[in-house]
Design an enzyme around this catalytic site. Sequence first.
Site, PDB file in Angstrom:
ATOM      1  N   SER A  98       0.771  -1.161  -0.037  1.00 32.93           N
ATOM      2  CA  SER A  98       0.010  -0.008   0.043  1.00 32.93           C
ATOM      3  C   SER A  98       0.701   1.502   0.093  1.00 32.93           C
ATOM      4  CB  SER A  98      -0.981   0.080   1.065  1.00 32.93           C
ATOM      5  OG  SER A  98      -1.965  -0.854   0.852  1.00 32.93           O
ATOM      6  N   LYS A 246       3.268   6.714   4.635  1.00 28.19           N
ATOM      7  CA  LYS A 246       2.217   5.520   4.217  1.00 28.19           C
ATOM      8  C   LYS A 246       2.831   4.059   4.528  1.00 28.19           C
ATOM      9  CE  LYS A 246      -1.690   4.195   2.545  1.00 28.19           C
ATOM     10  NZ  LYS A 246      -1.474   2.904   3.601  1.00 28.19           N
ATOM     11  N   THR A 247       1.595   3.488   5.248  1.00 31.06           N
ATOM     12  CA  THR A 247       2.146   2.165   5.604  1.00 31.06           C
ATOM     13  C   THR A 247       1.667   1.275   4.387  1.00 31.06           C
ATOM     14  OG1 THR A 247       0.008   1.763   6.417  1.00 31.06           O
ATOM     15  CG2 THR A 247       1.502   2.582   8.058  1.00 31.06           C
ATOM     16  N   GLY A 248       2.322  -0.075   4.465  1.00 30.00           N
ATOM     17  CA  GLY A 248       2.157  -1.070   3.593  1.00 30.00           C
ATOM     18  C   GLY A 248       2.282  -2.277   4.136  1.00 30.00           C
TER      19      GLY A 248
END
Length: 297
Positions: A98, A246-248
């Site tokens: 993501s 932003k995480t993923g």
Amino acid sequence: MKFFVSYGLLLILFFMIQPGYSVCSSSSALSNGKNDAENKKSYLSYPKEDDNGYCFADVDLKKYFQEINGCAVIYDRRERRYSFYNRVLAEKRASPCSTFKIPATLIGLESKVLRSEETVIKWNGNKYPFAEWQSDQTLEHAFKVSCVWFFRNVIDHSDRLIIEKILTQLSYGNCDIGNREGSYNGADPELSGFWLESSLEISPFEQVRALNRIFEEKTTQSKEHVEILKNIMLTENAGGIEIYGKTGTGHKKNAWFVGFAVKENRKYYFAVRLEDDLVTGKKAKEIAINILHGWLR
């Protein structure tokens, strides 16, 4: 023999002049086998720059990761310094998961699928893994809750040439969007895509360089689009430090948190990636924020 020596020297010179790929002298305590006391020296004690104006140095951030296998890259824009923890992993490509929503936002804006943070895509009524996904989504909300179906819709309605152009401008890993359908989440087309444990891969180092290109105006993206992206990336603003990111999270021992921090108008681009059992983007974010607070205090 002279030919081989000359050829070898030419190869060395070729790699030395590649922008962004220069290497600091061997003063890095982590790379030259010095004792633990010297390993703890501040990254500020390393040489400030090499012949190309960039410096690569290894730093000891083990205390933040504890027993988790992971890496970190931090780029100090003012000092033109790349600092690495676990450089081997930091140069290894993996699915962006993501974190790809960062370039995907720019792709959607340039393709005019998205117009602003308030652009709405209607929920189709399907059941999804998270309650936050089961409603109409604005860009801002979809980014915050990492709504996969929203960004799959954005990519499906974006011009392929624009996708390829933006990824190429960013040198976004292997830039491979060949498996457009992806294979994630049981190949559910709404919850899958080339950026989810599929064909597109990128290293933490490349993530940092891509972020630098976006926010230092090194692409053809408009200032308006970059500002929209920046606004939705804001994660924390406290104690004089702003953190954007932003995480993923993937299903193959793969978790990320990437972005940049600002303190007193000075930018630090970063990427943290975890490659271990049961890791999540939430954990990568926690580690990254702890590192940044220690780094910038």
